[in-house]
Scaffold this motif. Structure first.
Motif: not given
Length: 564
Positions: A244-249, A304-305, A375-381, A451-456
């Motif tokens: 997951p990319l979420t960062i917990e409190k 990301t990178a 924090q509901d983080k997301t990847g580049i895409n 990291y340019r595309f791994n969340d696609l």
């Protein structure tokens, strides 16, 4: 054969060295060096695709640091040559490897620790040849090498080949260092560092240097196999893992770099302390190792990178631990929460020494407290998670399924799209390339370029995800193992497989991986976003004619060439 050794810290006592160096000496050295112009062209972002000169490089190191890195390299060459006719000590291999790793891009920006390392190398040479300095008839065979001789070499092809050797062994030293930390060494790998360093100082022609360039690739294959053995024996075979990319409190620490041992030690020291641990950059694949997955507070991946850290770490309410390279100049907005360890060093940053007491990092994380809410983080895409853990152990365990899918036409092609990421304009090529690959193709990836595309979300083929993250840059070994296995299954060579390699490069570890691919005879590699500045036209022509290496153009044009 790789040797399992007991890991005893023979780590350089850099702190003690620094304490014993008069500050006036350091000041005088800075004044002297600042009058000189730097020259560096070892990374992809080098100024104008020619070389960084003047007061500072694109990476952020100043002329003082650049000159000290050159001096350190020259001292390592002197030490390597001294060991040609003299027995090394129990510490020499480590000093050679650690010194080379220190000169990799984005590792060390600290003039004081570099000066201490130079002193340590020179002291080691004195132990190897104790009577050299008092000799009445000095032969000069063990003298430190002046790197200006290389940078000012009038024959650009000789300079190009020697640079390939030097930058290749710098990258290989990083892999050897990580294996050594886990207690694994290989005498073939260690011995080659001495040979390669010595060759840089010799007056040789192209026909003598070319075989050594390819030998870097051959030995690096052994080195990557060694590190693969060290990682999997210590932490288990990676398994496919959703991260997951979420960062917990709550309080947290971000661990970046490549060193799994440092991550393990930090996880142990933060158990039951209410602190969550997140990976960053090349540490992402750590989530796939069973012995690291067992820690419930290893939560996910932050950011990301490496080149985005100055933005992503801005006012971050958590601590950041740098375990290896990919450090950028630290901004004031987060300077008080950055910590370094191993060979990484930056002026005025707190360094965790060989005792590995991470108390300062833990205390800073607790002090900052983390985010008040998740924090509901997301990847580049825009993706909310990424996958990792598709090493050769996993992929080859379903080899029959993959082979049947290729034979039946379910899988039409494999693309290895991987390598280093960076900030130069044009790297969105790799995102667009992956998006435009056929829906019946598989994308293998590794290193931070993913990291340019791994969340696609590109879906699956026969129950297999179309994007398979094989791990860190050193896990190119996994890609090689899979390619060789497929070639054996189809009774062809690797170049006849429906497999295309589209690689991005930034620093010296990418150089040694490229040389490994060339050593294996792998052809038709697409390389970008630019060609290395240290590759002369004649050397480039040699690579094009013998290996059909091509610079990337556009995703559309390159896919058309690949797929016909």
């Amino acid at each position: 054969m790789p040797t399992k050794v007991t890991y005893i810290h023979v780590k350089l006592l850099i702190t003690d060295f620094i304490k014993n160096i008069p500050k006036t000496y350091l000041q005088q050295r800075r004044i002297f060096i600042m009058e000189q112009k730097m020259f560096c062209y070892q990374c992809e972002q080098t100024a104008g695709c020619n070389g960084c000169t003047g007061a500072a490089g694109v990476c952020g190191k100043d002329a003082t640091v650049a000159a000290l890195q050159d001096e350190l390299t020259g001292a390592l060459i002197g030490l390597a040559k001294a060991c040609g006719n003299n027995p090394k000590t129990e510490n020499t291999d480590r000093i050679i490897i650690e010194g080379l790793f220190t000169t990799v891009t984005n590792v060390n920006f600290n003039a004081e620790t570099l000066t201490a390392m130079i002193q340590a190398v020179n002291e080691e040479k004195t132990k190897v040849v104790p009577n050299c300095s008092s000799c009445m008839s000095p032969c000069g065979n063990t003298s430190n090498y002046d790197m200006k001789n290389l940078w000012n070499e009038p024959d650009e092809d000789i300079r190009s080949l020697k640079s390939l050797i030097l930058f290749g062994i710098r990258g290989m030293a990083a892999y050897a260092y990580h294996a050594m930390v886990l207690g694994y060494t290989d005498e073939t790998v260690n011995s080659f560092f001495y040979k390669a360093l010595s060759f840089i100082s010799y007056d040789l022609e192209m026909e003598h240097l070319l075989p050594v360039v390819l030998e870097v690739g051959e030995v690096n294959l052994k080195c990557m196999a060694l590190l693969d053995q060290a990682n999997t024996t210590t932490y288990g075979t990676p398994v496919p893992t959703k991260v997951p990319l979420t960062i917990e409190k709550g309080p947290f620490i971000v661990v970046t770099g490549h060193d799994l041992k440092d991550l393990e030690l930090l996880l142990e020291q933060t158990k039951d302390k209410g602190i969550n641990i997140y990976t960053h950059g090349e540490m992402l694949p750590a989530h796939a190792y069973p012995e690291l997955k067992k820690y419930p507070h290893l939560k996910g991946n932050f950011g990301t990178a490496w080149q985005n850290q100055q933005k992503e770490f801005d006012h971050i309410p958590g601590a950041v631990l740098f375990t290896t390279n990919c450090l950028m100049p630290v901004k004031p907005s987060y300077a008080d929460r950055v910590f370094t360890t191993e060979v990484v060093s930056y002026p005025e940053m707190v360094h965790i020494d060989e005792k590995k007491d991470f108390t300062p990092v833990i205390e800073k994380a607790l002090e900052l407290g983390g985010y008040d809410t998740d924090q509901d983080k997301t990847g580049i895409n825009g993706g909310h998670f990424v996958m990792t853990g598709f090493g050769h152990g996993t992929v080859l365990s379903v080899a029959d399924t993959v082979i049947d899918a290729v034979k039946s036409g379910v899988i039409s092609h494999f693309f290895l799209v991987g390598g280093c990421d960076g900030a130069r304009t044009g790297r969105n090529y790799y995102t667009e390339f992956v998006k435009q690959t056929p829906t019946d193709s598989i994308i293998l990836t590794l290193a931070c370029g993913k990291y340019r595309f791994n969340d696609l979300n590109l879906g699956e083929i026969g129950g297999l995800p179309r994007i398979m993250d094989m791990g860190q840059c050193n896990d190119a070994y996994s890609a090689i193992q899979v390619a060789v296995a497929l070639a054996e299954a189809f009774q062809c060579n690797v170049n006849e497989l429906p497999l295309s390699m589209v690689l991005s490069w930034y620093e010296q570890k990418a150089v040694c991986i490229l040389l490994t691919l060339l050593h294996l005879g792998i052809k038709n590699i697409y390389l970008g976003p630019t060609l290395p500045a240290f590759i002369s036209p004649n050397v480039l022509n040699y690579l094009v004619e013998n290996y059909n290496i091509a610079p990337i153009s556009t995703p559309e044009e390159d896919l058309k060439k690949i797929l016909g």
